[in-house]
Enzyme design. Structure first.
Site, mmCIF file in Angstrom:
data_model
loop_
_atom_site.group_PDB
_atom_site.id
_atom_site.type_symbol
_atom_site.label_atom_id
_atom_site.label_comp_id
_atom_site.label_asym_id
_atom_site.label_seq_id
_atom_site.Cartn_x
_atom_site.Cartn_y
_atom_site.Cartn_z
ATOM 1 N N HIS A 241 0.877 -1.204 0.037
ATOM 2 C CA HIS A 241 -0.121 -0.078 -0.089
ATOM 3 C C HIS A 241 0.841 1.221 -0.041
ATOM 4 C CE1 HIS A 241 -3.956 2.076 1.105
ATOM 5 N NE2 HIS A 241 -2.884 3.180 1.461
ATOM 6 N N HIS A 307 -10.419 1.802 -1.532
ATOM 7 C CA HIS A 307 -10.658 1.435 -0.336
ATOM 8 C C HIS A 307 -11.273 -0.028 -0.167
ATOM 9 C CE1 HIS A 307 -10.271 3.510 4.011
ATOM 10 N NE2 HIS A 307 -9.052 3.507 3.256
#
Length: 705
Positions: A241, A307
């Site tokens: 990430h 997300h």
């Protein structure tokens, strides 16, 4: 009214319901219950539930309930004092049953925080704690207890962040916040490969063996083992990430035209941007958001982020904080957020529940939660949601695609980027909790049936009203030049924000100064928490007083947690102990480059694809047309668009819905931000079609653009 003060804390239960049977929320729950096959349920009535604790009289409880907790035009309200001793709970009488749902202890509760603040405005300083929930009254001819548990687990309660009871639930209130101060030393210098990989798995670090051995080599060089907070910070910094290590890997491309791509990111995405070299691109690949020219005095910023994993586990919270996260990224480039956008992809809403893989939520529930999360954050914070797309495909059943985007505007060259030695490390905004732990590494992992059970703490809960205060403070602080650098607490929390901001210098943090939401957090949890609505700023000492005055004016909490210094190392102390001491060069540049092998498939052209399809039988064109118009990918998205506020800020010139009746989708929205004048405006659009991607991903990208 002459209230009689009580000395012992009293707990009141307050119930708020809709005045009529025409409650859209209750109707929506009933429709979803029937979609899950629970057709014997004839009615669901939803109530908001509040628990108030403090030295309150009955009259004071009534004042708070009537002034703060309900809308007298649309809602009814009732309240009572809870007895000190628990009584047996009755959940079912005749054809009616009750289920109550509340948040689990430690889960962020923005509504409760707002009620506490509102009580101060009506002079009720003796309200000490608030808890919130929902009450569902279920009606039907045959509702066995097993069906109630099914209804609660599949629809009314998300066990990741909530708990439920049949009948009346007992409230749980937050307790005074204090860290445990416990730090564990991990003796990985002596471990073999198997132990190293087990550590990565147990701590959900998502690190492979080569990366674990690089950490072990660093320990040998430093002649010491790592603390748990040091290991967690390395895992966060090296996560997919945060560092995009797959994009930056060395790829050996096999096949007819073999080649080695040393860094996929640099040789494709970044290289294309460099070759185009557009003069209006002011910042790419180095800030929290991309920045381009707008007019002669302003610049635009744009950030989009997925997300997906959090939204699969807790749809409302995942999408809610996805929206809040990209808004903070815009604040993190010193810009004012002016518009939100989103692209959402879900599994088919009509999918049979038995066809859903174990441990996953139904696509219908994911979709409704995601839309509600985006609506909640954007509408409350006052940023228009002006554009987007929604698609349904079986490929998104296990893991939805939730893209959240935000556009911002700022004066040209108004974003300072480099902290200086001696600057104070300032945290403003929300308090730190356990929500969002290991979110950076969690989002780098593969989803499976156990993901929801072990990663519940990876889902954050948003508080948009708190973030609205951050926007107000940061825009004024920018214009007054009160800081030298700014970033948000996104994935990795303080670990990421302070670590990345201080990567070119160094710094020392006193971790016990960080304000907490509740007790029991270990130091590594404080450092890694992704609790929302927090920004980190590098503020020169001479600007601290003015910054504090500004935060006080907008009721935003400010905490000085340390100092940036030109040491090349990041140090974290807890009281008088050093619990983290890492070399910046290793932390940010020591990750081994991943080596991957790839085979480039031959794209299936449309002609080749159709050649394999047999001639279809004759069609009834009328029925086919109606079926196409009813297909969720073609049907109107007006029901979703209407729940988003796209007028707030008064800059939306061309709106999401256009036409004579304002019910047709616009190809793009057009914005004219309030800072600008004249004929300059911004057009914002989105494109997606996964059907192209199934045949030729490159062609899909071209068509999107």
């Amino acid at each position: 009214m002459n209230p009689t003060k009580t000395t012992e804390p009293t707990t009141y239960r307050v119930l708020v319901g809709h005045r009529t049977d025409h409650d859209p929320r209750s109707t929506a729950y009933l429709i979803d219950a029937h979609a899950l096959g629970l057709t014997s349920i004839s009615k669901i009535t939803c109530y908001d539930l509040y628990f108030l604790r403090g030295s309150l009289s009955s009259d004071e409880c009534e004042l708070l309930a009537r002034k703060v907790l309900h809308d007298p035009l649309a809602q009814s309200i009732e309240w009572c004092e809870l007895p000190q001793t628990k009584t047996p709970l009755v959940y079912s009488r005749g054809n009616q049953a009750v289920i109550e749902v509340t948040l689990r202890p430690g889960v962020t509760n923005p509504v409760a925080e707002r009620i506490l603040r509102a009580s101060q405005t009506i002079c009720l300083s003796n309200l000490s704690a608030v808890s919130t929930g929902q009450r569902f009254v279920i009606c039907g001819e045959d509702i066995p207890e097993a069906m109630l548990h099914t209804l609660a687990n599949r629809l009314l309660c998300n066990p990741i962040i909530q708990r439920y009871a049949l009948g009346e639930i007992q409230p749980v209130f937050p307790t005074p916040a204090e860290s445990t101060g416990e730090v564990e030393i991990i003796p990985l210098r002596a471990w073999g490969n198997e132990d190293l990989l087990r550590l990565s798995q147990e701590r959900r670090a998502a690190l492979n063996l080569e990366e674990m051995r690089a950490i072990q080599a660093y320990c040998n060089k430093e002649n010491r083992d790592l603390s748990d907070i040091e290991f967690e910070m390395i895992a966060q910094t090296w996560s997919e990430h945060c560092v995009h290590k797959t994009f930056k890997s060395c790829i050996t491309l096999e096949g007819e035209h073999p080649q080695i791509i040393d860094n996929l990111f640099k040789q494709t995405i970044q290289d294309a941007t460099g070759q185009i070299n557009a003069p209006w691109v002011r910042s790419a690949f180095k800030d929290n958001a991309g920045i381009i020219d707008y007019d002669s005095v302003h610049e635009l910023s744009f950030k989009v982020e997925t997300h997906n994993h959090p939204s699969a586990i807790e749809p409302f919270g995942g999408a809610n904080t996805g929206t809040g996260g990209v808004i903070r990224d815009i604040i993190g480039v010193s810009a004012r957020p002016i518009a939100s956008t989103d692209v959402l992809c879900f599994g088919p809403s009509g999918l049979n529940f038995d066809d859903i893989p174990a441990g996953l939520l139904h696509p219908r529930r994911i979709a409704s939660g995601v839309v509600s999360g985006i609506q909640d954050y954007g509408n409350k914070i006052g940023i228009p949601t002006v554009n987007g797309a929604i698609l349904y495909d079986y490929g998104y059943t296990s893991n939805p695609l939730v893209y959240c985007g935000c556009v911002g505007i700022a004066p040209l060259d108004s974003h300072p980027r480099q902290p200086r030695s001696g600057d104070r490390i300032i945290v403003i905004g929300g308090r730190t909790g356990r929500d969002g732990l290991r979110g950076a590494t969690f989002s780098s992992m593969t989803m499976d049936a156990q993901t929801g059970e072990v990663s519940g703490a990876s889902v954050q809960i948003g508080a948009p009203i708190v973030e609205k205060g951050l926007i107000d403070v940061c825009m004024i602080a920018r214009d007054r030049q009160l800081y030298h650098a700014i970033t948000d607490c996104g994935a990795g929390g303080l670990s990421s924000a302070v670590g990345e901001m201080g990567s070119a210098v160094g710094g020392c943090v006193q971790l016990e100064r960080v304000p907490l939401k509740y007790p029991g957090l270990a130091p590594w949890e404080i450092w890694l928490s992704e609790a929302q609505e927090r920004m980190v700023l590098a503020v020169p000492p001479e600007s601290i007083a003015e910054m504090q005055q500004l935060c006080d004016l907008y009721e935003v909490e400010l905490t000085d947690i340390g100092e940036f210094s030109a040491t090349g190392r990041l140090v974290v102390r807890y009281q008088d102990r050093t619990i983290l001491d890492l070399d910046n060069a290793f932390l940010h540049k020591g990750i081994p480059q991943r080596k991957l092998t790839a085979v480039l498939p031959t794209p299936a052209s449309a002609a080749g694809y159709c050649a394999d399809v047999k001639t279809p039988p004759p069609l009834d064109y009328g029925e086919t047309l109606l079926a196409l118009l009813a297909h969720p990918n073609i049907a109107s998205k007006e029901a979703v668009v209407r729940v988003y506020d796209h007028e707030v800020q008064g800059a939306t010139v061309v709106k999401p819905l256009v036409g004579i009746n304002n019910d047709g989708p616009s190809d793009a929205c057009v914005l004219r931000p309030l800072e600008t004048c004249g004929d300059v405006a911004l057009a914002l659009s989105a494109g997606i079609n996964p059907e192209y991607g199934k045949l030729d991903p490159a062609q899909m990208a071209i068509n999107v653009i």
